[in-house]
Motif scaffolding. Structure first.
Motif, mmCIF file in Angstrom:
data_model
loop_
_atom_site.group_PDB
_atom_site.id
_atom_site.type_symbol
_atom_site.label_atom_id
_atom_site.label_comp_id
_atom_site.label_asym_id
_atom_site.label_seq_id
_atom_site.Cartn_x
_atom_site.Cartn_y
_atom_site.Cartn_z
ATOM 1 N N VAL A 168 37.531 31.581 48.828
ATOM 2 C CA VAL A 168 37.733 31.282 47.568
ATOM 3 C C VAL A 168 37.544 30.751 46.154
ATOM 4 O O VAL A 168 37.462 29.784 46.139
ATOM 5 N N VAL A 169 38.826 31.683 45.239
ATOM 6 C CA VAL A 169 38.128 31.340 44.185
ATOM 7 C C VAL A 169 38.969 31.118 43.453
ATOM 8 O O VAL A 169 40.142 32.549 43.518
ATOM 9 N N PHE A 170 39.488 29.629 42.778
ATOM 10 C CA PHE A 170 40.614 29.466 42.202
ATOM 11 C C PHE A 170 39.845 29.787 40.631
ATOM 12 O O PHE A 170 38.900 29.131 39.391
ATOM 13 N N VAL A 171 41.008 30.189 39.560
ATOM 14 C CA VAL A 171 40.382 30.550 38.225
ATOM 15 C C VAL A 171 41.955 29.707 37.299
ATOM 16 O O VAL A 171 42.568 30.158 37.763
ATOM 17 N N GLY A 172 41.277 29.008 36.527
ATOM 18 C CA GLY A 172 41.911 28.545 35.440
ATOM 19 C C GLY A 172 41.464 29.338 33.922
ATOM 20 O O GLY A 172 41.137 29.305 33.709
ATOM 21 N N SER A 198 29.202 33.514 47.214
ATOM 22 C CA SER A 198 28.082 34.128 48.324
ATOM 23 C C SER A 198 27.967 35.591 48.274
ATOM 24 O O SER A 198 29.388 36.070 48.255
ATOM 25 N N PRO A 199 26.767 36.477 48.300
ATOM 26 C CA PRO A 199 27.211 37.717 48.054
ATOM 27 C C PRO A 199 27.158 38.211 48.971
ATOM 28 O O PRO A 199 27.731 39.521 49.054
ATOM 29 N N ASP A 200 27.172 37.743 50.018
ATOM 30 C CA ASP A 200 27.085 37.861 51.460
ATOM 31 C C ASP A 200 28.872 37.748 51.961
ATOM 32 O O ASP A 200 28.830 38.456 53.449
ATOM 33 N N ARG A 201 29.478 37.883 51.610
ATOM 34 C CA ARG A 201 30.895 37.466 51.726
ATOM 35 C C ARG A 201 31.707 38.197 50.436
ATOM 36 O O ARG A 201 31.193 38.058 49.803
ATOM 37 N N PRO A 202 33.383 38.468 51.035
ATOM 38 C CA PRO A 202 34.121 38.968 49.918
ATOM 39 C C PRO A 202 34.685 37.825 49.361
ATOM 40 O O PRO A 202 34.801 36.709 50.031
ATOM 41 N N LEU A 203 35.525 37.738 48.245
ATOM 42 C CA LEU A 203 36.463 36.850 47.348
ATOM 43 C C LEU A 203 37.831 37.343 47.697
ATOM 44 O O LEU A 203 38.327 38.284 47.937
ATOM 45 N N LEU A 204 38.704 35.510 48.312
ATOM 46 C CA LEU A 204 40.073 35.457 47.014
ATOM 47 C C LEU A 204 39.995 35.132 46.659
ATOM 48 O O LEU A 204 39.571 33.944 46.136
ATOM 49 N N VAL A 205 40.396 35.997 45.257
ATOM 50 C CA VAL A 205 40.398 34.781 44.018
ATOM 51 C C VAL A 205 42.283 34.992 43.174
ATOM 52 O O VAL A 205 42.845 35.793 42.975
ATOM 53 N N LEU A 206 42.274 33.673 43.129
ATOM 54 C CA LEU A 206 44.032 33.154 43.394
ATOM 55 C C LEU A 206 43.820 32.285 41.405
ATOM 56 O O LEU A 206 43.160 31.659 41.646
ATOM 57 N N SER A 207 44.500 33.458 40.085
ATOM 58 C CA SER A 207 44.329 32.870 39.009
ATOM 59 C C SER A 207 45.530 32.294 38.761
ATOM 60 O O SER A 207 46.801 32.892 39.103
ATOM 61 N N ARG A 208 45.280 31.643 37.017
ATOM 62 C CA ARG A 208 46.891 30.912 36.600
ATOM 63 C C ARG A 208 47.302 33.131 36.100
ATOM 64 O O ARG A 208 46.517 33.455 35.517
ATOM 65 N N HIS A 209 48.514 32.272 35.993
ATOM 66 C CA HIS A 209 48.675 33.851 35.097
ATOM 67 C C HIS A 209 49.479 33.320 34.031
ATOM 68 O O HIS A 209 51.196 32.656 33.811
ATOM 69 N N ALA A 210 49.254 33.853 33.194
ATOM 70 C CA ALA A 210 49.648 33.556 31.472
ATOM 71 C C ALA A 210 49.110 34.309 30.539
ATOM 72 O O ALA A 210 47.821 33.951 30.323
ATOM 73 N N GLY A 228 31.146 42.083 48.630
ATOM 74 C CA GLY A 228 30.900 43.019 47.139
ATOM 75 C C GLY A 228 32.865 43.054 46.623
ATOM 76 O O GLY A 228 32.787 43.875 45.275
ATOM 77 N N ASP A 229 33.845 42.758 47.853
ATOM 78 C CA ASP A 229 34.905 43.248 46.967
ATOM 79 C C ASP A 229 35.313 41.850 46.759
ATOM 80 O O ASP A 229 34.877 41.220 47.029
ATOM 81 N N ALA A 230 36.473 41.930 46.008
ATOM 82 C CA ALA A 230 37.327 41.077 45.712
ATOM 83 C C ALA A 230 38.844 41.149 45.298
ATOM 84 O O ALA A 230 39.415 42.051 45.368
ATOM 85 N N PHE A 231 39.547 40.503 46.119
ATOM 86 C CA PHE A 231 41.177 39.844 45.841
ATOM 87 C C PHE A 231 41.947 39.783 44.797
ATOM 88 O O PHE A 231 41.568 38.401 45.318
ATOM 89 N N VAL A 232 42.101 40.205 44.073
ATOM 90 C CA VAL A 232 42.923 39.014 42.703
ATOM 91 C C VAL A 232 44.346 39.161 43.087
ATOM 92 O O VAL A 232 45.262 39.948 43.748
ATOM 93 N N ILE A 233 45.067 37.432 43.002
ATOM 94 C CA ILE A 233 46.511 37.208 43.488
ATOM 95 C C ILE A 233 46.985 36.689 42.142
ATOM 96 O O ILE A 233 46.121 35.880 41.722
ATOM 97 N N PHE A 234 47.734 36.236 41.726
ATOM 98 C CA PHE A 234 48.639 35.886 41.040
ATOM 99 C C PHE A 234 49.700 34.725 41.689
ATOM 100 O O PHE A 234 50.611 35.329 41.768
ATOM 101 N N PRO A 235 49.891 33.608 42.602
ATOM 102 C CA PRO A 235 49.797 32.783 43.137
ATOM 103 C C PRO A 235 51.531 32.676 42.533
ATOM 104 O O PRO A 235 52.837 32.547 43.151
#
Length: 344
Positions: free
Chosen positions: A276-280, A130-142, A214-221
């Protein structure tokens, strides 16, 4: 434990008054000698296996440091226009920094794609966040540059454009442009040595709790790039601290490190309204060392990137979130395995 003294970050005044201007001066001097450098690189490339590896690396480094110097000049100009820093935190100047960051990353990534024949295959979710909510972006790190790839996708993507926030190791401030830019917008640097654990959690909590649409926090778990030895040590640690069920789940994952849940759980707790967005991604994992990167130039292959979205209202209750994180990580590992099988 602390790192070697030569790796310690110089004081703020040294970075601003010495290192940043020195980079600009050296780039200007290098511009005059560019034809000579390119001729030498082309000549040496004839005697090195691969297709113009030395020339490609030389050219990319030249472009990168030119953008670095140009970026420092632009950031200095913004600082002057803001009243010598007086209004640098205002919304208009914050937006100016994000616009510059978007432009800068687009140029860096564009040069990398052309120079190293790097392409990306972005696979977006059927239902975007949703563009009306912030994002938590959880990504693979490689692999090298995956953080650049991810942040560029958030800033310059065709479908999802967000203002990224991230917690980084303080040694990255050796890069003058990164140092100046990241310290002016909502991000945090934490100690690279000595644990920095609680500092990182506090930084994550602050950055996520203050997000808006409109904000997104990026983290590599995973906490670092995957290597087989790191995977083995992480599984052993889970056994040592009495988490056999999590250790067993981790053993089923061949391509990922078991996620470190503390940062992710703190982010979800501090930003309960965030999707929450998971990224591979697949295509960079074979480039985990300098030697691997050297041998892999040019890449001649697409980096496949996929996003999975969990709306905020579908995020489990606090007591179920660690198990949920491991389940999502197992699903990501299976997806990576499937893509690798397709390429085999």
């Amino acid at each position: 434990m602390t790192g070697p003294s030569f790796m310690k970050l110089p004081p703020y005044i040294v970075r601003r008054a010495l290192i940043a201007p020195l980079v600009v001066v050296l780039v200007v001097l290098a511009l005059g000698a560019l034809p000579l450098w390119l001729l030498i690189a082309a000549f040496l490339s004839r005697y090195v296996p691969g297709r113009w590896r030395i020339l490609r690396v030389t050219w990319f480094l030249f472009v990168y440091f030119t953008l670095e110097a140009l970026g420092l000049i632009v950031l200095f100009a913004i600082w002057i226009v803001s009243g010598f820093g007086w209004k640098i935190r205002s919304s208009s100047f914050q937006e100016a920094h994000y616009q510059f960051m978007s432009w800068w990353l687009r140029r860096v990534m564009g040069s990398a794609r052309r120079t190293f024949r790097l392409s990306t295959d972005i696979r977006l979710p059927e239902a975007p966040p949703s563009p009306d909510r912030p994002l938590l972006v959880l990504s693979r790190h490689a692999g090298p540059g995956d953080s650049f790839l991810l942040i560029d996708g958030l800033l310059n993507g065709d479908h999802v454009r967000r203002r990224p926030r991230i917690v980084l190791k303080d040694l990255l401030q050796w890069d003058p442009c990164v140092d100046v830019l990241i310290n002016r917008i909502p991000n945090r640097f934490v100690p690279a040595h000595g644990g920095g654990g609680q500092d990182a959690i506090d930084a994550i909590t602050h950055l996520t709790a203050t997000m808006h649409a409109g904000d997104a926090f990026v983290i590599f778990p995973e906490g670092g790039n995957f290597t087989p030895s790191r995977r083995s040590r992480a599984i052993e640690k889970l056994d040592e601290i009495g988490r056999p069920k999590l250790a067993e789940r981790a053993r089923t994952m061949e391509h990922l490190l078991p996620p470190k849940p503390a940062g992710t759980l703190a982010a979800i707790e501090a930003a309960p309204d965030a999707d929450v967005v998971f990224v591979g991604h697949v295509g960079l994992e074979e480039l985990s060392s300098v030697r691997d990167v050297w041998r892999g130039i040019p890449m001649d292959a697409a980096v496949v990137v996929r996003y999975w979205v969990t709306p905020a209202h579908e995020v489990p209750r606090p007591e179920d979130r660690e198990r949920w994180l491991y389940e999502r990580w197992q699903h990501l590992d299976e997806w990576i395995d499937g893509i690798l099988d397709e390429r085999a």
